[in-house]
Write a protein that holds these residues in place. Structure first.
Motif, mmCIF file in Angstrom:
data_model
loop_
_atom_site.group_PDB
_atom_site.id
_atom_site.type_symbol
_atom_site.label_atom_id
_atom_site.label_comp_id
_atom_site.label_asym_id
_atom_site.label_seq_id
_atom_site.Cartn_x
_atom_site.Cartn_y
_atom_site.Cartn_z
ATOM 1 N N VAL A 13 0.835 -1.204 0.000
ATOM 2 C CA VAL A 13 0.000 0.000 0.000
ATOM 3 C C VAL A 13 0.873 1.260 0.000
ATOM 4 N N LEU A 14 1.914 1.248 0.803
ATOM 5 C CA LEU A 14 2.726 2.452 0.977
ATOM 6 C C LEU A 14 3.504 2.837 -0.279
ATOM 7 N N VAL A 15 4.112 1.882 -0.940
ATOM 8 C CA VAL A 15 4.965 2.199 -2.098
ATOM 9 C C VAL A 15 4.171 2.865 -3.221
ATOM 10 N N PRO A 16 3.002 2.354 -3.614
ATOM 11 C CA PRO A 16 2.247 3.069 -4.661
ATOM 12 C C PRO A 16 1.792 4.465 -4.229
ATOM 13 N N VAL A 17 1.456 4.630 -2.952
ATOM 14 C CA VAL A 17 1.065 5.954 -2.471
ATOM 15 C C VAL A 17 2.235 6.926 -2.601
ATOM 16 N N VAL A 18 3.419 6.483 -2.231
ATOM 17 C CA VAL A 18 4.606 7.337 -2.352
ATOM 18 C C VAL A 18 4.894 7.637 -3.825
ATOM 19 N N ALA A 29 1.925 3.151 -10.656
ATOM 20 C CA ALA A 29 1.744 2.847 -9.236
ATOM 21 C C ALA A 29 0.944 1.553 -9.059
ATOM 22 N N THR A 30 -0.076 1.364 -9.895
ATOM 23 C CA THR A 30 -0.879 0.135 -9.827
ATOM 24 C C THR A 30 -0.043 -1.080 -10.212
ATOM 25 N N GLY A 31 0.760 -0.944 -11.269
ATOM 26 C CA GLY A 31 1.637 -2.041 -11.683
ATOM 27 C C GLY A 31 2.642 -2.398 -10.602
ATOM 28 N N LEU A 36 4.538 -5.974 -6.316
ATOM 29 C CA LEU A 36 4.885 -6.200 -4.906
ATOM 30 C C LEU A 36 3.991 -7.268 -4.280
ATOM 31 N N ALA A 37 2.713 -7.248 -4.629
ATOM 32 C CA ALA A 37 1.799 -8.261 -4.090
ATOM 33 C C ALA A 37 2.187 -9.660 -4.568
ATOM 34 N N ALA A 38 2.603 -9.771 -5.828
ATOM 35 C CA ALA A 38 3.023 -11.076 -6.356
ATOM 36 C C ALA A 38 4.287 -11.571 -5.643
ATOM 37 N N VAL A 39 5.242 -10.683 -5.455
ATOM 38 C CA VAL A 39 6.485 -11.067 -4.765
ATOM 39 C C VAL A 39 6.190 -11.436 -3.313
#
Length: 90
Positions: A13-18, A29-31, A36-39
């Motif tokens: 959640v944090l990385v796309p927001v940043v 950001a969505t990609g 990140l979710a897959a990893v």
């Protein structure tokens, strides 16, 4: 393992927001969030397998340890010196 999952969700959640905050495109950001979710999901699966394997090894070691060092049952003195009976009798 619960802490690891919480930190992974937090970072997803944090990385796309940043990224959005610093001007990246929403598609990027969505990609990034999906990557990140897959990893994080793959790491969770590998961590679970590792924990299961470690638990299985500990269980096997406990069983093998008891059988190897407790001196009960047949063959407990196998390979040791036995007094008498080994010299030829005339």
């Amino acid at each position: 393992m619960g802490d690891v999952v919480r930190w992974a969700a937090f970072s997803c959640v944090l990385v796309p927001v940043v990224l959005l905050w610093y001007g990246s495109s929403p598609a990027r950001a969505t990609g990034t969030a999906l990557g990140l979710a897959a990893v994080a999901g793959a790491c969770r699966v590998l961590l679970r397998q590792s924990e299961r394997g470690a638990a299985r090894l500990r269980a096997e070691e406990r069983v093998a340890h008891r059988g190897r060092h407790q001196r009960t049952g047949t063959g407990t003195h196998r390979g040791g010196r036995h007094p008498g009976g080994t010299t030829p009798v005339d």
